[in-house]
Scaffold this active site. Structure first.
Site, PDB file in Angstrom:
ATOM      1  CD  GLU A  29      -3.099  -0.391   0.078  1.00  0.00           C
ATOM      2  OE1 GLU A  29      -3.193  -0.032  -1.112  1.00  0.00           O
ATOM      3  OE2 GLU A  29      -3.637  -1.410   0.517  1.00  0.00           O
ATOM      4  CG  HIS A  30      -0.130   4.867   0.605  1.00  0.00           C
ATOM      5  ND1 HIS A  30      -0.570   6.053   0.063  1.00  0.00           N
ATOM      6  CD2 HIS A  30      -1.163   4.392   1.350  1.00  0.00           C
ATOM      7  CE1 HIS A  30      -1.807   6.299   0.483  1.00  0.00           C
ATOM      8  NE2 HIS A  30      -2.193   5.301   1.269  1.00  0.00           N
ATOM      9  CG  ASP A  71      -6.479   2.058  -7.552  1.00  0.00           C
ATOM     10  OD1 ASP A  71      -5.801   1.200  -6.950  1.00  0.00           O
ATOM     11  OD2 ASP A  71      -6.830   3.130  -7.018  1.00  0.00           O
ATOM     12  CG  ASP A  99       0.352   2.960  -6.583  1.00  0.00           C
ATOM     13  OD1 ASP A  99       0.589   3.773  -5.661  1.00  0.00           O
ATOM     14  OD2 ASP A  99      -0.768   2.910  -7.170  1.00  0.00           O
ATOM     15  CG  LEU A 122     -13.733  -1.853  -2.181  1.00  0.00           C
ATOM     16  CD1 LEU A 122     -15.030  -2.656  -2.028  1.00  0.00           C
ATOM     17  CD2 LEU A 122     -12.540  -2.719  -1.780  1.00  0.00           C
ATOM     18  CB  SER A 162     -12.481   6.661  -9.460  1.00  0.00           C
ATOM     19  OG  SER A 162     -12.312   6.613  -8.100  1.00  0.00           O
ATOM     20  CD  GLU A 175      -8.475   8.733 -10.087  1.00  0.00           C
ATOM     21  OE1 GLU A 175      -8.841   7.750 -10.770  1.00  0.00           O
ATOM     22  OE2 GLU A 175      -8.621   8.800  -8.857  1.00  0.00           O
TER      23      GLU A 175
END
Ligand code: GLA
Length: 369
Positions: free
Chosen positions: A18-19, A156, A21, A109, A112, A144
């Site tokens: 997590e965090h 994502d 990428d 999840l 977007s 985005e």
């Protein structure tokens, strides 16, 4: 109606990483069996008319004159994708789009990304273009970043585009190469929605990115080949501890140790060592809570409750944080007990009834035939 086609793109859950990428590190997401569906019907002009079934709301604009800024509206994701696709040299035809989303919105999840990827598929197919899955994910990320103003990484959009049924992907966010990992049949991916989303999520996300960049800046002064925290080891970080502020030090420690955990977790999954995998998930949560400070009391409670239930290998927050969901790896035979105990424990403390989704890893975006 003639020429009508339907495309779907899934949401995702991140198992670990997590965090990392946007630090050119490693992540391990799986696409989930909740998707956004876009039905596209061609038009003779260059207008896009977009209707959301979820919001009961429509917008329309001209592809030759799209408002170039975001309007903090759900339609920004579709407009952003259309603008970026045209900027990439792919001329689009006009269309009517009808959107139906089943990925819970604002719960970490990736509703977007699912909307962006499904819209990109629909708009491209309607205009006779085809873009390979990784390239398509990068265009959606750009929409985005540049249009919506959220500086998200690639995870994502990439997993929504490239996910595989019954598999997680271990993705190298620098090379964008990935390894496909089997998910053992005896476990379930259980997602618990805290039903809260704290206001500051996007601001804090962009602030974490800036803190990581400050860390990179420090290391690059003495080692110009350091491009991202991916290039720094824990030993190097320890040697620099006194030169960094306490906050930057802890942010870097999370990212560097999390990258190492993803690599270990991939090895554990390949060896079917779910105990080891679960321990790494727990450590990831602690690091996100204490060093990266992106958890919140609801996520911590959900993780703590999960850890008390029989048959749980590990649990952690998933996604950007500040609310949203947790992911627990649970033995199939213990899932019903898990749902009862976690839901009642959470409701007792918070007064909120959580939603619990028992998910399978799903295929990435595709046309619905
Ligand atoms: C959000 C972003 C992703 C990733 C996660 C945190 O979901 O969109 O790119 O940074 O947060 O891992």
């Amino acid at each position: 109606m003639a020429g009508t086609r339907v495309f779907r793109a899934p949401g995702r859950v991140n198992l670990i990483g997590e965090h990392t990428d946007y630090n050119e590190g490693f992540v391990m997401p799986a696409a989930i069996n909740f998707a956004t569906t876009v039905t596209v019907t061609p038009r003779a002009d260059r207008r896009l008319s977009v209707f959301s079934e979820n919001c009961g709301d429509a917008i329309e604009f001209d592809l030759d004159d799209p408002e170039p800024r975001s309007a903090s509206h759900w339609s920004d994701y579709v407009r952003g994708v259309a603008v970026v696709l045209e900027q990439s040299g792919r001329r689009l035809n006009g269309a009517n789009l009808r959107i139906r989303g089943e990925v819970p919105i604002g719960s970490g999840l990736s509703s977007s990304a699912a909307l962006e990827v499904a819209s990109a598929h629909a708009l491209l197919a309607n205009s006779g273009h085809s873009v390979p899955p990784v390239a398509l994910a990068k265009l959606c990320q750009r929409a985005e970043n540049e249009f919506v103003g959220m500086r998200c990484g690639i995870m994502d959009q990439l997993i929504s585009s490239c996910g595989q049924a019954d598999r997680a992907l271990m993705l190298d966010c620098r090379s964008l190469e990935y390894t496909v990992l089997p998910l053992p049949a005896e476990v379930r991916l259980v997602i618990c929605n805290t039903m809260v989303k704290h206001e500051l999520a996007n601001t804090e996300y962009n602030a974490r990115r800036a803190e990581c960049e400050a860390g990179v800046h420090h290391f690059a002064q003495s080692r110009p080949n350091v491009r991202a925290l991916r290039d720094v080891t824990l030993a190097e970080l320890e040697r620099s501890r006194t030169d960094l502020s306490e906050v930057i030090y802890r942010r870097c420690r999370h990212v560097i140790s999390e990258n190492a955990r993803v690599l270990e977790a991939a090895a554990a999954l390949e060896a079917s060592d779910l105990e080891a995998f679960g321990q790494l998930m727990n450590k990831s949560h602690h690091s996100l809570r204490d060093d990266y400070e992106v958890s919140c009391k609801e996520l911590d409670l959900m993780v703590e409750l999960a850890g008390q239930v029989e048959g749980v290998y590990g649990a952690r927050m998933t996604g950007g944080g500040f609310g949203g969901c947790t992911i627990s790896l649970v033995k199939a035979e213990n899932v019903e007990g898990f749902k009862r105990r976690v839901a009642s424990g959470y409701e007792q403390v918070t007064g909120l009834a959580p939603e619990i989704y028992v998910c399978t890893a799903a295929q990435g975006a595709a046309e619905v035939i």
